[in-house]
Design a protein around this motif. Structure first.
Motif, PDB file in Angstrom:
ATOM      1  N   ASP A 168      13.904 -10.015  12.063  1.00  0.00           N
ATOM      2  CA  ASP A 168      15.095 -10.572  12.672  1.00  0.00           C
ATOM      3  C   ASP A 168      15.497 -11.907  12.009  1.00  0.00           C
ATOM      4  OD1 ASP A 168      16.803  -9.864  14.818  1.00  0.00           O
ATOM      5  OD2 ASP A 168      16.154 -11.709  15.839  1.00  0.00           O
ATOM      6  N   ASP A 169      14.525 -12.785  11.818  1.00  0.00           N
ATOM      7  CA  ASP A 169      14.812 -14.098  11.215  1.00  0.00           C
ATOM      8  C   ASP A 169      15.281 -13.950   9.770  1.00  0.00           C
ATOM      9  OD1 ASP A 169      14.195 -15.595  13.441  1.00  0.00           O
ATOM     10  OD2 ASP A 169      12.141 -16.068  12.808  1.00  0.00           O
ATOM     11  N   LEU A 170      14.627 -13.072   9.012  1.00  0.00           N
ATOM     12  CA  LEU A 170      14.991 -12.938   7.592  1.00  0.00           C
ATOM     13  C   LEU A 170      16.384 -12.335   7.442  1.00  0.00           C
ATOM     14  CD1 LEU A 170      11.626 -11.789   5.957  1.00  0.00           C
ATOM     15  CD2 LEU A 170      12.587 -14.102   6.065  1.00  0.00           C
ATOM     16  N   ALA A 171      16.707 -11.363   8.296  1.00  0.00           N
ATOM     17  CA  ALA A 171      18.051 -10.774   8.245  1.00  0.00           C
ATOM     18  C   ALA A 171      19.081 -11.846   8.607  1.00  0.00           C
ATOM     19  CB  ALA A 171      18.146  -9.582   9.191  1.00  0.00           C
ATOM     20  N   TRP A 172      18.759 -12.648   9.594  1.00  0.00           N
ATOM     21  CA  TRP A 172      19.671 -13.729  10.009  1.00  0.00           C
ATOM     22  C   TRP A 172      19.874 -14.729   8.868  1.00  0.00           C
ATOM     23  CZ3 TRP A 172      18.684 -19.045  10.650  1.00  0.00           C
ATOM     24  CH2 TRP A 172      19.702 -19.764  11.299  1.00  0.00           C
ATOM     25  N   LEU A 173      18.812 -14.949   8.068  1.00  0.00           N
ATOM     26  CA  LEU A 173      18.926 -15.860   6.921  1.00  0.00           C
ATOM     27  C   LEU A 173      19.764 -15.249   5.797  1.00  0.00           C
ATOM     28  CD1 LEU A 173      15.304 -17.312   6.629  1.00  0.00           C
ATOM     29  CD2 LEU A 173      17.391 -18.650   6.994  1.00  0.00           C
ATOM     30  N   GLY A 174      20.101 -13.976   5.930  1.00  0.00           N
ATOM     31  CA  GLY A 174      20.947 -13.325   4.928  1.00  0.00           C
ATOM     32  C   GLY A 174      20.156 -12.551   3.882  1.00  0.00           C
ATOM     33  N   LEU A 175      18.878 -12.308   4.140  1.00  0.00           N
ATOM     34  CA  LEU A 175      18.067 -11.588   3.156  1.00  0.00           C
ATOM     35  C   LEU A 175      18.081 -10.090   3.424  1.00  0.00           C
ATOM     36  CD1 LEU A 175      14.866 -13.785   2.766  1.00  0.00           C
ATOM     37  CD2 LEU A 175      17.168 -14.177   1.966  1.00  0.00           C
ATOM     38  N   SER A 176      17.934  -9.333   2.347  1.00  0.00           N
ATOM     39  CA  SER A 176      17.703  -7.894   2.481  1.00  0.00           C
ATOM     40  C   SER A 176      16.583  -7.542   1.521  1.00  0.00           C
ATOM     41  CB  SER A 176      18.970  -7.103   2.165  1.00  0.00           C
ATOM     42  OG  SER A 176      19.433  -7.466   0.879  1.00  0.00           O
ATOM     43  N   TRP A 177      15.883  -6.478   1.805  1.00  0.00           N
ATOM     44  CA  TRP A 177      14.690  -6.139   1.024  1.00  0.00           C
ATOM     45  C   TRP A 177      14.589  -4.636   0.848  1.00  0.00           C
ATOM     46  CZ3 TRP A 177      14.981  -8.913   5.564  1.00  0.00           C
ATOM     47  CH2 TRP A 177      14.703  -8.206   6.735  1.00  0.00           C
ATOM     48  N   GLU A 178      13.731  -4.266  -0.078  1.00  0.00           N
ATOM     49  CA  GLU A 178      13.533  -2.850  -0.385  1.00  0.00           C
ATOM     50  C   GLU A 178      12.858  -2.145   0.794  1.00  0.00           C
ATOM     51  OE1 GLU A 178      14.367  -1.379  -3.533  1.00  0.00           O
ATOM     52  OE2 GLU A 178      15.349  -3.342  -3.682  1.00  0.00           O
ATOM     53  N   ALA A 179      13.223  -0.882   0.992  1.00  0.00           N
ATOM     54  CA  ALA A 179      12.521  -0.057   1.978  1.00  0.00           C
ATOM     55  C   ALA A 179      11.639   0.923   1.200  1.00  0.00           C
ATOM     56  CB  ALA A 179      13.528   0.700   2.832  1.00  0.00           C
ATOM     57  N   PRO A 180      10.505   1.341   1.743  1.00  0.00           N
ATOM     58  CA  PRO A 180       9.927   0.900   3.007  1.00  0.00           C
ATOM     59  C   PRO A 180       9.179  -0.416   2.836  1.00  0.00           C
ATOM     60  CG  PRO A 180       8.500   2.543   1.994  1.00  0.00           C
ATOM     61  CD  PRO A 180       9.674   2.370   1.060  1.00  0.00           C
ATOM     62  N   VAL A 181       8.984  -1.115   3.928  1.00  0.00           N
ATOM     63  CA  VAL A 181       8.222  -2.366   3.914  1.00  0.00           C
ATOM     64  C   VAL A 181       6.730  -2.010   3.847  1.00  0.00           C
ATOM     65  CG1 VAL A 181       7.571  -4.350   5.346  1.00  0.00           C
ATOM     66  CG2 VAL A 181       9.968  -3.663   5.178  1.00  0.00           C
ATOM     67  N   MET A 182       6.020  -2.661   2.925  1.00  0.00           N
ATOM     68  CA  MET A 182       4.576  -2.420   2.853  1.00  0.00           C
ATOM     69  C   MET A 182       3.871  -3.208   3.957  1.00  0.00           C
ATOM     70  SD  MET A 182       1.988  -3.087  -0.338  1.00  0.00           S
ATOM     71  CE  MET A 182       2.366  -1.609  -1.259  1.00  0.00           C
ATOM     72  N   ARG A 183       2.948  -2.540   4.643  1.00  0.00           N
ATOM     73  CA  ARG A 183       2.163  -3.214   5.685  1.00  0.00           C
ATOM     74  C   ARG A 183       0.689  -3.047   5.346  1.00  0.00           C
ATOM     75  NH1 ARG A 183       2.736  -0.808  10.537  1.00  0.00           N
ATOM     76  NH2 ARG A 183       2.750  -2.686  11.825  1.00  0.00           N
ATOM     77  N   GLN A 184      -0.013  -4.152   5.323  1.00  0.00           N
ATOM     78  CA  GLN A 184      -1.416  -4.106   4.895  1.00  0.00           C
ATOM     79  C   GLN A 184      -2.268  -3.233   5.804  1.00  0.00           C
ATOM     80  OE1 GLN A 184      -2.472  -8.288   4.436  1.00  0.00           O
ATOM     81  NE2 GLN A 184      -2.088  -8.091   2.243  1.00  0.00           N
TER      82      GLN A 184
END
Ligand code: GLU
Length: 283
Positions: free
Chosen positions: A59-75
């Protein structure tokens, strides 16, 4: 090779201004070089990670205007890859189980005959090698704490380890064996109940995501020493590193997760904008 970077927060508390700076800097660099920006959730420590903090990160990163590749890696979904790498190191006789508590280590290094201040490395006190032994590698990979035998590890590597720093202090950082033995030592690669330590997982994840440029805080500069050793041992490439300045509070103290006053969520609740955050961190 396409510039590929990542922001890798742990969902153990709110993101604060320091995280915003790190994420925005990496994102801007990826954008400027027509590269790729990944978000990675470093939830290897399941005792401290919480789904609500992970949600807040998105939520915070999207609000900051960032977008990222999908899928998100989770350790937390990569434990088999971590175990496989540990098993390889184990079979080569480079790991040994360790039962020392923090207290045992503190006591061992502060023994009067040692003299001087106890030496600190990237992971706290430099381990005094109390449990170091030649392991029986015919046994399967043990559970619990495993340390890297730095001496045995380096014995198999040429004394030419280095990484390229592209941050404000750009240059080649040489990592002589002597320094790695005295200033890093036998670090923990597997922890109780966690499978792998941060150091092992971050190295495997950066390789799996083809990260060419790691952008992260100056506080992790010496952790990179460990990461380079692991990359060489596991036959993985060493990315470029950009260790950036740390965002400090008014008293000059580095921001920590518990400094809720600097949480992005707090600024948002006060009605600030993403542009305000950029200004606040000097971007
Ligand atoms: N997960 C680490 C943190 O939140 C960052 C690790 C890294 O960027 O290599 O401090």
């Amino acid at each position: 090779m396409t510039f590929t970077t990542r922001f890798a927060p742990s969902p153990t508390g709110p993101l604060h201004l320091g995280h915003a700076y790190s994420a925005l800097l990496a994102y801007d660099m990826a954008l400027a070089s027509d590269g790729t920006f990944h978000l990675r959730i470093e939830d290897i420590d399941q005792t401290r990670s919480r789904p609500e903090w992970e949600e807040q990160i998105y939520d915070d990163l999207a609000w900051l205007g960032l977008s990222w590749e999908a899928p998100v890696m989770r350790q937390s979904e990569r434990l088999p890859a971590y175990r496989e790498a540990l098993a390889r190191l184990w079979q080569r006789g480079l790991l040994y189980p360790c039962n020392c508590s923090r207290r045992d280590i503190a006591q061992a290094v502060s023994a009067p005959q040692e003299g001087g201040a106890p030496p600190f490395g990237p992971d706290g006190l430099i381990y005094p090698n109390t449990c170091r032994h030649v392991p029986d590698t015919s046994k399967p990979l043990p559970e619990g704490v495993l340390r890297l035998n730095m001496e045995a590890a380096l014995a198999g590597l040429a004394d030419d380890l280095s990484f390229e720093e592209v941050g404000p202090n750009a240059g080649v950082v040489a990592l002589p064996h002597m320094m790695l033995l005295s200033d890093v030592g036998d670090v923990v690669l597997a922890r109780h109940g966690m499978g792998a330590s941060y150091h092992l997982s971050v190295v495997l994840d950066d390789a799996a995501q083809n990260i060419t440029d790691v952008v992260r805080g100056q506080d992790l500069f010496t952790a990179t020493y460990i990461h380079v050793v692991l990359q060489r041992l596991l036959g993985l490439p060493t990315p470029h590193y950009h260790h950036h300045r740390l965002i400090r509070d008014a008293a000059g103290k580095r921001l920590a997760k518990r400094d809720d006053a600097r949480a992005i969520a707090t600024y948002r609740a006060e009605g600030r904008t993403a542009a305000d955050i950029r200004r606040l961190v000097g971007l």
